[in-house]
Design a protein around this motif. Structure first.
Motif, PDB file in Angstrom:
ATOM      1  N   ALA A  90       0.715  -1.278   0.115  1.00 40.55           N
ATOM      2  CA  ALA A  90      -0.113  -0.188  -0.086  1.00 40.55           C
ATOM      3  C   ALA A  90       0.802   1.202  -0.128  1.00 40.55           C
ATOM      4  CB  ALA A  90      -0.990  -0.103   1.034  1.00 40.55           C
ATOM      5  N   LYS A  91       1.979   1.238   0.825  1.00 42.27           N
ATOM      6  CA  LYS A  91       2.741   2.306   0.858  1.00 42.27           C
ATOM      7  C   LYS A  91       3.643   2.490  -0.622  1.00 42.27           C
ATOM      8  CE  LYS A  91       3.461   2.378   5.889  1.00 42.27           C
ATOM      9  NZ  LYS A  91       4.457   2.043   7.059  1.00 42.27           N
ATOM     10  N   LEU A  92       3.947   1.445  -0.981  1.00 37.42           N
ATOM     11  CA  LEU A  92       4.752   1.471  -2.571  1.00 37.42           C
ATOM     12  C   LEU A  92       3.806   1.904  -3.447  1.00 37.42           C
ATOM     13  CD1 LEU A  92       7.206   0.737  -4.132  1.00 37.42           C
ATOM     14  CD2 LEU A  92       6.180  -1.670  -4.359  1.00 37.42           C
ATOM     15  N   HIS A  93       2.369   1.538  -3.496  1.00 39.71           N
ATOM     16  CA  HIS A  93       1.637   2.111  -4.420  1.00 39.71           C
ATOM     17  C   HIS A  93       1.451   3.658  -4.563  1.00 39.71           C
ATOM     18  CE1 HIS A  93       0.300  -2.125  -5.042  1.00 39.71           C
ATOM     19  NE2 HIS A  93      -0.933  -1.549  -6.007  1.00 39.71           N
ATOM     20  N   GLN A  94       1.553   4.367  -3.235  1.00 41.50           N
ATOM     21  CA  GLN A  94       1.577   5.773  -3.191  1.00 41.50           C
ATOM     22  C   GLN A  94       2.766   6.349  -3.356  1.00 41.50           C
ATOM     23  OE1 GLN A  94      -1.494   6.619   0.320  1.00 41.50           O
ATOM     24  NE2 GLN A  94      -0.799   4.522   0.549  1.00 41.50           N
ATOM     25  N   SER A  95       4.010   5.549  -4.078  1.00 35.13           N
ATOM     26  CA  SER A  95       5.193   6.383  -4.233  1.00 35.13           C
ATOM     27  C   SER A  95       5.279   6.668  -5.813  1.00 35.13           C
ATOM     28  CB  SER A  95       6.273   5.254  -3.800  1.00 35.13           C
ATOM     29  OG  SER A  95       6.378   4.183  -4.651  1.00 35.13           O
ATOM     30  N   GLU A  96       6.374   7.626  -5.813  1.00 34.07           N
ATOM     31  CA  GLU A  96       6.713   8.051  -7.424  1.00 34.07           C
ATOM     32  C   GLU A  96       7.126   6.843  -7.978  1.00 34.07           C
ATOM     33  OE1 GLU A  96       6.841  10.482 -10.360  1.00 34.07           O
ATOM     34  OE2 GLU A  96       6.399  10.960  -8.174  1.00 34.07           O
ATOM     35  N   ALA A  97       7.933   5.818  -7.378  1.00 35.92           N
ATOM     36  CA  ALA A  97       8.359   4.711  -7.971  1.00 35.92           C
ATOM     37  C   ALA A  97       7.340   3.741  -8.808  1.00 35.92           C
ATOM     38  CB  ALA A  97       9.167   3.839  -7.080  1.00 35.92           C
ATOM     39  N   PHE A  98       6.088   3.762  -8.038  1.00 38.34           N
ATOM     40  CA  PHE A  98       5.093   2.792  -8.469  1.00 38.34           C
ATOM     41  C   PHE A  98       4.507   3.414  -9.833  1.00 38.34           C
ATOM     42  CE2 PHE A  98       0.664   1.128  -8.633  1.00 38.34           C
ATOM     43  CZ  PHE A  98       1.158  -0.476  -8.210  1.00 38.34           C
ATOM     44  N   ARG A  99       4.431   4.674 -10.187  1.00 38.08           N
ATOM     45  CA  ARG A  99       4.064   5.213 -11.375  1.00 38.08           C
ATOM     46  C   ARG A  99       4.861   4.776 -12.394  1.00 38.08           C
ATOM     47  NH1 ARG A  99       2.355   9.727  -8.118  1.00 38.08           N
ATOM     48  NH2 ARG A  99       4.298  10.765  -8.465  1.00 38.08           N
ATOM     49  N   THR A 100       6.259   4.671 -12.161  1.00 42.83           N
ATOM     50  CA  THR A 100       7.188   3.995 -13.122  1.00 42.83           C
ATOM     51  C   THR A 100       6.735   2.568 -13.473  1.00 42.83           C
ATOM     52  OG1 THR A 100       8.883   5.416 -12.398  1.00 42.83           O
ATOM     53  CG2 THR A 100       9.564   3.725 -13.556  1.00 42.83           C
ATOM     54  N   TYR A 101       6.434   1.790 -12.443  1.00 41.58           N
ATOM     55  CA  TYR A 101       6.122   0.473 -12.702  1.00 41.58           C
ATOM     56  C   TYR A 101       4.840   0.334 -13.427  1.00 41.58           C
ATOM     57  CZ  TYR A 101       9.101  -0.393  -8.522  1.00 41.58           C
ATOM     58  OH  TYR A 101      10.220  -0.477  -7.672  1.00 41.58           O
ATOM     59  N   GLN A 102       3.698   1.098 -13.335  1.00 49.07           N
ATOM     60  CA  GLN A 102       2.807   1.253 -14.003  1.00 49.07           C
ATOM     61  C   GLN A 102       2.971   1.677 -15.413  1.00 49.07           C
ATOM     62  OE1 GLN A 102       0.324   4.049 -11.785  1.00 49.07           O
ATOM     63  NE2 GLN A 102      -1.490   2.271 -11.460  1.00 49.07           N
ATOM     64  N   ALA A 103       3.859   2.561 -15.714  1.00 48.13           N
ATOM     65  CA  ALA A 103       4.037   2.635 -17.144  1.00 48.13           C
ATOM     66  C   ALA A 103       4.902   1.433 -17.756  1.00 48.13           C
ATOM     67  CB  ALA A 103       5.186   3.826 -17.123  1.00 48.13           C
ATOM     68  N   GLU A 104       5.763   0.899 -16.996  1.00 45.79           N
ATOM     69  CA  GLU A 104       6.303  -0.362 -17.659  1.00 45.79           C
ATOM     70  C   GLU A 104       5.512  -1.173 -17.985  1.00 45.79           C
ATOM     71  OE1 GLU A 104      10.502   0.300 -14.780  1.00 45.79           O
ATOM     72  OE2 GLU A 104       8.972  -1.380 -14.608  1.00 45.79           O
ATOM     73  N   LEU A 105       4.496  -1.580 -17.210  1.00 47.70           N
ATOM     74  CA  LEU A 105       3.491  -2.734 -17.334  1.00 47.70           C
ATOM     75  C   LEU A 105       2.768  -2.281 -18.536  1.00 47.70           C
ATOM     76  CD1 LEU A 105       2.240  -5.614 -17.082  1.00 47.70           C
ATOM     77  CD2 LEU A 105       0.608  -4.312 -15.395  1.00 47.70           C
ATOM     78  N   ALA A 106       2.033  -0.893 -18.520  1.00 47.34           N
ATOM     79  CA  ALA A 106       1.609  -0.385 -19.767  1.00 47.34           C
ATOM     80  C   ALA A 106       2.217  -0.663 -21.089  1.00 47.34           C
ATOM     81  CB  ALA A 106       1.082   0.972 -19.640  1.00 47.34           C
ATOM     82  N   ASP A 107       3.655  -0.431 -21.121  1.00 46.53           N
ATOM     83  CA  ASP A 107       4.395  -0.490 -22.546  1.00 46.53           C
ATOM     84  C   ASP A 107       4.414  -1.844 -22.811  1.00 46.53           C
ATOM     85  OD1 ASP A 107       6.297   0.268 -24.213  1.00 46.53           O
ATOM     86  OD2 ASP A 107       7.908  -0.588 -22.998  1.00 46.53           O
ATOM     87  N   LEU A 108       4.509  -2.810 -21.926  1.00 43.58           N
ATOM     88  CA  LEU A 108       4.571  -4.277 -22.247  1.00 43.58           C
ATOM     89  C   LEU A 108       3.296  -4.789 -22.750  1.00 43.58           C
ATOM     90  CD1 LEU A 108       6.303  -5.868 -19.073  1.00 43.58           C
ATOM     91  CD2 LEU A 108       7.097  -5.681 -21.466  1.00 43.58           C
ATOM     92  N   THR A 109       2.050  -4.369 -22.140  1.00 46.31           N
ATOM     93  CA  THR A 109       0.726  -4.395 -22.625  1.00 46.31           C
ATOM     94  C   THR A 109       0.522  -4.089 -24.029  1.00 46.31           C
ATOM     95  OG1 THR A 109      -0.228  -4.594 -20.395  1.00 46.31           O
ATOM     96  CG2 THR A 109      -1.892  -4.324 -22.132  1.00 46.31           C
ATOM     97  N   ALA A 110       0.835  -2.846 -24.303  1.00 47.19           N
ATOM     98  CA  ALA A 110       0.701  -2.239 -25.599  1.00 47.19           C
ATOM     99  C   ALA A 110       1.596  -2.894 -26.400  1.00 47.19           C
ATOM    100  CB  ALA A 110       1.146  -0.696 -25.494  1.00 47.19           C
ATOM    101  N   HIS A 111       2.680  -3.286 -26.181  1.00 45.60           N
ATOM    102  CA  HIS A 111       3.612  -4.306 -27.138  1.00 45.60           C
ATOM    103  C   HIS A 111       2.836  -5.617 -27.373  1.00 45.60           C
ATOM    104  CE1 HIS A 111       7.526  -5.399 -29.186  1.00 45.60           C
ATOM    105  NE2 HIS A 111       7.269  -6.488 -28.298  1.00 45.60           N
TER     106      HIS A 111
END
Length: 816
Positions: free
Chosen positions: A288-309
């Motif tokens: 839960a704490k990780l979800h609210q961090s700046e790093a988590f937005r990077t993780y979401q972007a990485e998965l979104a890139d794989l999904t789009a690929h």
């Protein structure tokens, strides 16, 4: 065992035999990308840990610290005492979502707590027919309370609005239950439309499960639903702390604190189920704490890139998807389970572990490849999987007798255009079998037909000829039967397969409980064809017996069956049938045949037992009674023989139209009260034929007075078909005014057995239901099976939604 569990058992046995279920990993350490099963390492596209956080240092440290601080468990009902980590976790989740949060031991247990509390007795529930099984499980508790539960077609907002309008004047609140991201096809709920409906209709509330949408979407990982809409004041949101959240448990997000506290205080699984244990609470708090961090937005972007690929590579290969969206859950349409399983085997051989999505999780003919992208995978992994799917797709379809065109038609998607071309690689063999298809028995050799079919039941050529004349296009829709005759011979002229089938309108509740059928019949008072479907049926609705002659000693018997199935599919498509129903197989049908049907998409279904008297060679009545056994001998003497002299039995053909009408009225008396096997009423023309045709034996029972004078009208009638030593009782009619006082039904059964003996028959088939009464006169129930394939499950989902309480007002009021 219920029919639902019989089907599940068949499917799991088949999956286990094929090595598709109940595997174990063999690694001593997992990396999130690969799994080793049975000594082989696979790239794992079967994981729902979309964000790939299960190996994240923060979550591991959170679990370790909680383990060190609180031990392996904190064993107490949350009603009395919770470990402090719970309070911290619920606060963090409330901060994430901006709504009151309640953590549950799992999402499923959350549903089981929330829905029985949120939904009150004067509310109504509407289910999307594809809402997750765990939500439907919770609704069983609501049905048991008598709450009105309805089902609509998947994501059909027009039907939802019509249903809301229908229910809003009768119920205080209406709850629509749906998923944010659906777990099989990966498609999503139309959230903007749902919001507009909630704004329009004051009574409409939304309960939505976003277990598969959590973390990868939404600000701070709040999920797909919250990425599309704000938390509506009339919405309750359920999410998972497993899957992408990578810990344990579930969470419910409420509109206000009062609603949250009611579920916490009153929810059954909140009181009586165990809590999440400290190590996983520690991991959840860290997540839960990780979800609210700046790093988590990077993780979401990485998965979104794989999904789009993945979407891009599938599009470039020309591979179809059920629905293209931004979800990391993908579904490639394939077809029958057998074809899906073959495909899975090919992909496993290529080093990919993915999941089959097959019946009963999806409709029988709409199975496919279900796979997930997670952040531990690479673009090279995705490229390799797509290349393997593209290579095998046309080949597997061709090998299994399907095609790209068939897939597109079944799933109602645009034509499939593979980048590598659509040509099938397997040419169909013409073989050495010849097929004859006719639409009338008149076109066939009657002597040959009767040589293979007459002893099987009431399906002689002459009888079928009569039925064709009666159940014709001039009749009402329910009595218009299309007859089809199908025979297969080898190049020597040897008959390999022979059968007939009909297309007819059937009631979908034909084999439902009597209580459910009574309730459906109440609806049919205003809509006569409510919950009815056109069915392709082996045999026809009035014939009995095993309708399939199959020479299983012939080396090409399976090919002959395949040819029959091809004809079934063609006719079913032309006539817009919703199901194919192959009946009546007895317990001797071998495992090979059962397996063949399952491979071709038919599930085995137990049908009502058939009651037969197999030995009619008694010498006199004392010998007959002696064979019954003590208990049944006593029943016959007390309930039947003591009334026998009160009856006069006639086997003469009906001489006047009035006599036929009298018999028909007796049939209608039974029809109007018989719900155990719910069918349409037969037309008068059938009884006119049966009352005059030599192949039918019509037994009429009259009461006699104390002077031996016969009553003017019969009080009972039995219509039976007789041929080749088989006496088939088909239809009974009764005068219910004297059924109890004189035991008319029991007398009719007894006299039927005696009549068959007098005609030198070898077997009496007393048909279905009333097993106990038929056992008393010497019958023994024998199991009967059918094989069923349903194309559209909506009507059956509606049937399952009916409340089970047989005392509900709608049940009391129902009649024909």
């Amino acid at each position: 065992m219920s029919s639902r569990y019989q089907v599940l058992e068949q499917m799991f046995e088949d999956g286990r035999d094929r090595g598709l279920v109940h595997h174990f990993t063999e690694e001593t350490q997992l990396n999130g990308r690969e799994v080793t099963v049975d000594g082989k390492t696979y790239i794992n596209f079967g994981s729902c840990s979309y964000m790939g956080l299960e190996q994240h240092p923060a979550l591991i440290e959170g679990a370790i610290q909680a383990l060190a601080d609180y031990g392996t468990q904190f064993s107490s009902s949350r009603t009395y005492l919770s470990v402090g980590l719970y309070k911290q976790l619920e606060q963090e989740l409330s901060n994430m979502f901006g709504q009151p949060a309640l953590v549950t031991a799992s999402t499923t247990l959350g549903h089981l707590s929330a829905l029985p509390v949120l939904v009150e007795d004067d509310d109504a529930v509407i289910l999307d027919m594809q809402v997750h099984s765990s939500v439907q499980m919770a609704c069983e508790m609501l049905k048991a309370r008598g709450v009105t539960v309805s089902v609509i077609r998947h994501n059909d907002m027009n039907q939802l609005e019509r249903k809301v309008r229908e229910l809003r004047g009768k119920h205080r609140r209406i709850w629509y239950l749906a998923d944010g991201v659906y777990s099989m096809y990966g498609d999503v709920a139309p959230l903007d439309h749902l919001t507009a409906l909630m704004d329009t209709y004051e009574s409409l509330h939304l309960y939505i499960d976003d277990a598969h949408g959590m973390s990868w979407a939404g600000a701070g990982g709040t999920g797909y639903v919250r990425s599309q809409i704000e938390h509506h004041p009339k919405m309750v949101l359920a999410v998972s702390l497993n899957k992408a959240f990578a810990s344990a448990g579930g969470c419910l997000l409420f509109a206000d604190q009062t609603q949250r506290n009611r579920v916490r205080d009153l929810g059954g699984t909140m009181i009586f189920s165990g809590p999440i244990q400290p190590p996983m609470l520690g991991a959840a708090l860290a997540s839960a704490k990780l979800h609210q961090s700046e790093a988590f937005r990077t993780y979401q972007a990485e998965l979104a890139d794989l999904t789009a690929h993945m979407n891009q590579r599938l599009r470039e290969a020309g591979l179809p998807q059920f629905e293209i969206c931004d979800s990391p859950l993908f579904f490639i349409p394939v077809g029958l389970p057998r074809i899906v399983y073959t495909f899975i085997d090919r992909l496993k051989a290529d080093g990919f572990f993915i999941n089959p999505a097959t019946f009963p999780a999806v409709p029988m003919r709409r199975g496919g490849l279900r796979f997930m992208v997670n952040r531990n995978l690479t673009k090279a992994d995705i490229d390799a999987l797509v290349a393997a799917i593209a290579h095998h797709y046309p080949r597997v379809l061709a090998e299994e007798g399907s095609s790209l065109e068939a897939v597109a038609k079944t799933f109602r998607i645009p034509a499939i255009r593979l980048a590598g071309g659509n040509a099938a690689t397997i040419a169909a063999s013409a073989g050495s079998l010849a097929v004859v298809c006719e639409t009338s028995i008149a076109a066939l050799d009657w002597d040959e037909w009767d040589g293979t079919m007459a002893a099987r039941g009431s399906m002689t050529a002459e009888n079928l000829d009569q039925l064709e004349r009666i159940f014709n296009p001039a009749q009402q829709p329910e009595n218009r039967w299309d007859f089809h005759y199908f025979q297969v011979r080898d190049n020597q002229g040897r008959l390999v397969l022979s059968t007939f089938f009909t297309v007819a309108l059937l009631k979908d509740d034909m084999f439902a409980s009597a209580a459910v059928s009574r309730r459906v019949e109440a609806c049919r008072e205003t809509d006569p064809f409510y919950l009815t479907s056109r069915c392709l049926m082996l045999g026809c609705p009035i014939t009995k017996g095993n309708h399939l002659y199959l020479d299983e000693a012939h080396p090409e018997w399976q090919k002959a069956l395949s040819l029959l199935l091809d004809e079934f599919r063609n006719v079913a498509e032309q006539r817009d049938c919703n199901q194919m129903f192959l009946r009546d197989f007895d317990a001797t049908d071998d495992a090979r045949l059962s397996k063949w049907f399952l491979d071709n998409g038919f599930v085995r279904q137990s049908l009502p037992m058939v009651n037969k008297v197999q030995r009619l060679d008694w010498t006199d009545r004392d010998d007959y009674l002696a064979r019954l056994g003590q208990k049944y001998r006593y029943n016959v003497r007390k309930e039947i023989l003591r009334h026998e002299d009160q009856f006069a039995i006639s086997y003469e053909k009906c001489a006047t139209e009035q006599e036929i009408l009298d018999c028909y009225q007796l049939y209608l008396n039974v029809f109007n009260q018989a719900f155990e096997m719910n069918v349409f009423r037969l037309p008068l023309e059938f009884f006119e034929m049966a009352c005059t045709h030599e192949a039918y034996d019509v037994m009429r029972l009259y009461l006699v007075d104390e002077n031996g004078r016969r009553g003017e009208k019969p009080v009972g009638v039995m219509f039976s078909h007789v041929r080749d030593g088989l006496y088939s009782a088909l239809i009974v009619g009764l005068d219910y005014r004297v059924v109890r006082s004189h035991g008319v039904y029991k007398q009719a059964l007894f006299q039927t057995v005696q009549r068959a003996r007098a005609l030198n028959c070898k077997v009496v088939d007393l048909a279905y239901t009333a097993d106990l009464e038929k056992k008393k006169v010497g019958a023994r129930p024998e199991p009967v099976y059918g094989y069923v394939q349903v194309f559209d499950h909506y009507n059956y989902a509606v049937l399952e939604s009916f409340a089970k309480d047989a005392t509900a007002p709608s049940l009391k009021a129902s009649s024909r």
